[in-house]
Design an enzyme around this catalytic site. Structure first.
Site, PDB file in Angstrom:
ATOM      1  N   ARG A 266     -16.238  11.236  75.756  1.00 16.01           N
ATOM      2  CA  ARG A 266     -15.890  12.612  75.413  1.00 16.01           C
ATOM      3  C   ARG A 266     -16.154  13.504  76.626  1.00 16.01           C
ATOM      4  O   ARG A 266     -17.281  13.598  77.107  1.00 16.01           O
ATOM      5  CB  ARG A 266     -16.723  13.075  74.214  1.00 16.01           C
ATOM      6  CG  ARG A 266     -16.504  14.523  73.873  1.00 16.01           C
ATOM      7  CD  ARG A 266     -17.152  14.973  72.560  1.00 16.01           C
ATOM      8  NE  ARG A 266     -16.910  16.403  72.438  1.00 16.01           N
ATOM      9  CZ  ARG A 266     -17.859  17.332  72.436  1.00 16.01           C
ATOM     10  NH1 ARG A 266     -19.134  17.011  72.481  1.00 16.01           N
ATOM     11  NH2 ARG A 266     -17.533  18.611  72.371  1.00 16.01           N
TER      12      ARG A 266
ATOM     13  N   GLU B 226     -22.210  14.790  69.589  1.00 18.04           N
ATOM     14  CA  GLU B 226     -23.326  14.911  70.540  1.00 18.04           C
ATOM     15  C   GLU B 226     -24.629  14.650  69.811  1.00 18.04           C
ATOM     16  O   GLU B 226     -24.819  15.112  68.692  1.00 18.04           O
ATOM     17  CB  GLU B 226     -23.429  16.326  71.150  1.00 18.04           C
ATOM     18  CG  GLU B 226     -22.363  16.673  72.133  1.00 18.04           C
ATOM     19  CD  GLU B 226     -22.512  18.098  72.679  1.00 18.04           C
ATOM     20  OE1 GLU B 226     -23.649  18.638  72.721  1.00 18.04           O
ATOM     21  OE2 GLU B 226     -21.476  18.675  73.054  1.00 18.04           O
TER      22      GLU B 226
ATOM     23  N   HIS C 101     -15.062  23.829  76.259  1.00 21.23           N
ATOM     24  CA  HIS C 101     -16.509  23.636  76.199  1.00 21.23           C
ATOM     25  C   HIS C 101     -17.149  24.759  77.025  1.00 21.23           C
ATOM     26  O   HIS C 101     -17.794  24.527  78.042  1.00 21.23           O
ATOM     27  CB  HIS C 101     -16.884  22.245  76.708  1.00 21.23           C
ATOM     28  CG  HIS C 101     -18.241  21.773  76.254  1.00 21.23           C
ATOM     29  ND1 HIS C 101     -18.449  20.579  75.596  1.00 21.23           N
ATOM     30  CD2 HIS C 101     -19.468  22.340  76.376  1.00 21.23           C
ATOM     31  CE1 HIS C 101     -19.734  20.424  75.338  1.00 21.23           C
ATOM     32  NE2 HIS C 101     -20.378  21.469  75.813  1.00 21.23           N
TER      33      HIS C 101
ATOM     34  N   TYR D 182     -28.938  18.048  67.074  1.00 20.01           N
ATOM     35  CA  TYR D 182     -30.124  17.909  67.935  1.00 20.01           C
ATOM     36  C   TYR D 182     -31.427  18.088  67.165  1.00 20.01           C
ATOM     37  O   TYR D 182     -32.397  17.397  67.407  1.00 20.01           O
ATOM     38  CB  TYR D 182     -30.076  18.935  69.078  1.00 20.01           C
ATOM     39  CG  TYR D 182     -29.000  18.604  70.079  1.00 20.01           C
ATOM     40  CD1 TYR D 182     -29.237  17.697  71.093  1.00 20.01           C
ATOM     41  CD2 TYR D 182     -27.729  19.172  69.979  1.00 20.01           C
ATOM     42  CE1 TYR D 182     -28.249  17.356  72.007  1.00 20.01           C
ATOM     43  CE2 TYR D 182     -26.734  18.833  70.889  1.00 20.01           C
ATOM     44  CZ  TYR D 182     -27.004  17.915  71.894  1.00 20.01           C
ATOM     45  OH  TYR D 182     -26.020  17.579  72.776  1.00 20.01           O
TER      46      TYR D 182
ATOM     47  N   ASN E 152     -22.288  18.035  66.221  1.00 16.49           N
ATOM     48  CA  ASN E 152     -23.350  17.855  67.213  1.00 16.49           C
ATOM     49  C   ASN E 152     -24.685  18.095  66.516  1.00 16.49           C
ATOM     50  O   ASN E 152     -24.862  19.120  65.851  1.00 16.49           O
ATOM     51  CB  ASN E 152     -23.209  18.853  68.363  1.00 16.49           C
ATOM     52  CG  ASN E 152     -21.927  18.651  69.163  1.00 16.49           C
ATOM     53  OD1 ASN E 152     -21.244  17.638  68.994  1.00 16.49           O
ATOM     54  ND2 ASN E 152     -21.617  19.595  70.027  1.00 16.49           N
TER      55      ASN E 152
ATOM     56  N   GLU F   2     -18.644  23.803  69.661  1.00 22.69           N
ATOM     57  CA  GLU F   2     -19.697  24.703  69.199  1.00 22.69           C
ATOM     58  C   GLU F   2     -19.339  26.188  69.302  1.00 22.69           C
ATOM     59  O   GLU F   2     -19.993  26.951  70.026  1.00 22.69           O
ATOM     60  CB  GLU F   2     -20.998  24.431  69.977  1.00 22.69           C
ATOM     61  CG  GLU F   2     -21.503  23.009  69.824  1.00 22.69           C
ATOM     62  CD  GLU F   2     -22.908  22.812  70.404  1.00 22.69           C
ATOM     63  OE1 GLU F   2     -23.466  23.767  70.964  1.00 22.69           O
ATOM     64  OE2 GLU F   2     -23.446  21.701  70.271  1.00 22.69           O
TER      65      GLU F   2
HETATM   66  C1  FCB Z   1     -24.997  21.497  73.146  1.00 24.21           C
HETATM   67  C2  FCB Z   1     -23.855  21.675  74.118  1.00 24.21           C
HETATM   68  C3  FCB Z   1     -23.942  20.775  75.318  1.00 24.21           C
HETATM   69  C4  FCB Z   1     -25.357  20.603  75.802  1.00 24.21           C
HETATM   70  C5  FCB Z   1     -26.270  20.227  74.673  1.00 24.21           C
HETATM   71  C6  FCB Z   1     -27.695  19.986  75.076  1.00 24.21           C
HETATM   72  O1  FCB Z   1     -25.197  22.677  72.453  1.00 24.21           O
HETATM   73  O2  FCB Z   1     -22.639  21.420  73.476  1.00 24.21           O
HETATM   74  O3  FCB Z   1     -23.095  21.296  76.310  1.00 24.21           O
HETATM   75  O4  FCB Z   1     -25.768  21.726  76.479  1.00 24.21           O
HETATM   76  O5  FCB Z   1     -26.237  21.212  73.693  1.00 24.21           O
END
Ligand code: FCB
Length: 456
Positions: A75, A349, A119, A291, A289, A164
């Site tokens: 990607r 992500e 992006h 995290y 995505n 995002e």
């Molecule tokens: C996300 C973004 C990516 C990167 C990660 C850590 O929010 O899409 O570009 O910065 O976080």
């Protein structure tokens, strides 16, 4: 036994401004991020994407790193201002040529290209015309999508319009930590709305060039109330509407969450109703995505959402102080499927920044915390599959250590360590680990401890 479905897409992700460098090469126009990073005080240590990972000149070698990992997909994002330097009007054959060669080299390595059109790097010339606040941007974006789709057409496996969009409007227009650096709550609904209109217009433009799998990528952070207090529960609902539903509800359910009118009060606009059918143009997949999560409490003094994150001190945190909470990944995928119904999902992500040293010693760099993070989150993704979620693929963020936006180069997310002085790439233990997971289609996840036991 952990096994992923046959055909599960294993990938890694990057984005243009974060890795490419050479931002003005071969006739490219200036981007908003180029300008922002060159504005004193905007990024950590004044760092910029001028060189970054020098990927623009090293793409062929980086594709062989993807091959070494055994990836089925990559990607990446396209820089709008390389392709159309002024954002609208004439396109730039040399800029398109870079992505054309990248796509071909991926295909000859047996890796499926997964392309993101936006992006976060906007042509600066469009920023000067109001950027995401200008309604015309939907048409400009559709024209750009059409140019890229015409050039790369049938060779791209998955097309994502936006990455995002919540970050674009929240960080760019509410908190001012990303370009254009505004802090004006009243602009947020308009920026978001035009992002959504641009998304819908691009879906149509890509489809007009032929059959394609088109979707959008959002960042989801499951929200859990910090207590049973009604005020915390209400704040959690506002935060969820603002972050997790602001974009997906209009795209997949045809309307904004009602709570947004409460969040923005008098700043909530009356949008032209006909916009909703453009925004709701059917899509083929949803990219998520993930995290971290948020344990949410009432925060009356932080308008407009009035919700705050309560730090969970008992749990590990990454170098960005993001709580490590793998269960949130299972929860949020199940949540998305329940709320939005059956739609193919990709985890576009997932990854973690830890304090790896600037110089790697030895042929493989040890990163036990990242190995543990990946292992636990891959297990969490598998748990979602077991609960019936239609998850089709997983993309690690990121292939390389790179320019982490306003945080600069100190926040390292890569499977490969990058020495930013020499541009030397060194595999981390996490790259080796991920390769084993891919080769065994998940079986490697059955061994080894969880994150608590490892490295902490
Ligand atoms: C996300 C973004 C990516 C990167 C990660 C850590 O929010 O899409 O570009 O910065 O976080």
């Amino acid at each position: 036994m952990t096994r992923f479905p046959a055909g599960f897409l294993w990938g890694a992700a990057t984005s243009a401004y974060q890795i490419e460098g050479s931002p003005l090469a071969d006739g490219a126009g200036e981007s908003n991020w180029h300008r922002f990073a060159h504005t004193p005080g905007r990024t950590a240590n004044g760092e910029t994407g001028d060189v970054a990972c020098d990927h623009y000149r090293r793409a062929a070698a980086d594709v062989s790193l993807l091959g070494d990992l055994g990836l089925g997909a990559y990607r990446f994002s396209v820089s709008w201002s390389r392709v159309i330097p002024e954002g609208r009007g004439a396109s730039n054959a040399k800029g398109i040529g870079f992505y054309d060669r990248l796509v071909d080299s991926l295909l000859s390595a047996g890796i499926r290209p997964v392309l993101t059109l936006y992006h976060w790097d906007l042509p600066a010339a469009l920023e000067d015309q109001g950027g995401w606040l200008n309604r015309d941007i939907a048409g400009w974006f559709a024209d750009y999508a059409n140019v890229v789709a015409r050039a790369l057409g049938g060779r791209v496996a998955l097309w994502a319009t936006l990455n995002e969009p919540w970050v674009v409007s929240d960080a760019g227009y509410l908190h001012g930590v990303h370009p254009p650096g505004h802090q004006t709550a009243a602009e947020v609904p308009w920026a978001s709305h035009n992002l959504l209109r641009a998304h819908g217009a691009a879906v149509r433009a890509i489809r007009a060039e032929g059959a394609a799998q088109v979707g959008i990528v959002v960042n989801l952070e499951p929200k859990y109330p910090a207590s049973e207090r009604p005020a915390d529960r209400a704040a959690t609902a506002r935060a969820e509407a603002y972050m997790n539903c602001q974009f997906l509800d209009p795209v997949l359910l045809g309307a904004y969450p009602e709570l947004l009118a409460e969040v923005f009060g008098a700043d909530w606009p009356l949008f032209p109703p006909e916009d909703m059918s453009l925004i709701g143009e059917p899509i083929d997949f949803l990219g998520v995505n993930y995290y971290t999560r948020s344990v949410t409490e009432d925060a009356p003094r932080s308008p407009p959402v009035r919700a705050g994150r309560k730090r969970q001190d008992a749990n590990p945190h990454t170098a960005l102080d993001w709580e490590v909470y793998p269960q949130g990944l299972t929860d949020v995928l199940v949540w998305a499927q329940d709320r939005y119904g059956p739609i193919p999902l990709y985890l576009t992500e997932n990854g973690a920044a830890f304090d790896d040293p600037p110089t790697a010693s030895g042929p493989v760099m040890d990163d036990p915390l990242r190995v543990a993070y990946l292992r636990d989150h891959l297990r969490a993704a598998h748990a979602a599959l077991e609960q019936g979620v239609d998850l089709r693929g997983y993309f690690a963020w990121s292939l390389l250590d790179n320019f982490e936006w306003a945080e600069g180069f100190s926040r390292r997310f890569g499977l490969y360590h990058v020495d930013f002085t020499t541009q030397q790439r060194t595999p981390k233990a996490s790259a080796r680990f991920y390769r084993e997971v891919i080769q065994s289609n998940g079986a490697a996840l059955d061994h080894g401890a969880g994150s608590r036991a490892e490295g902490r």
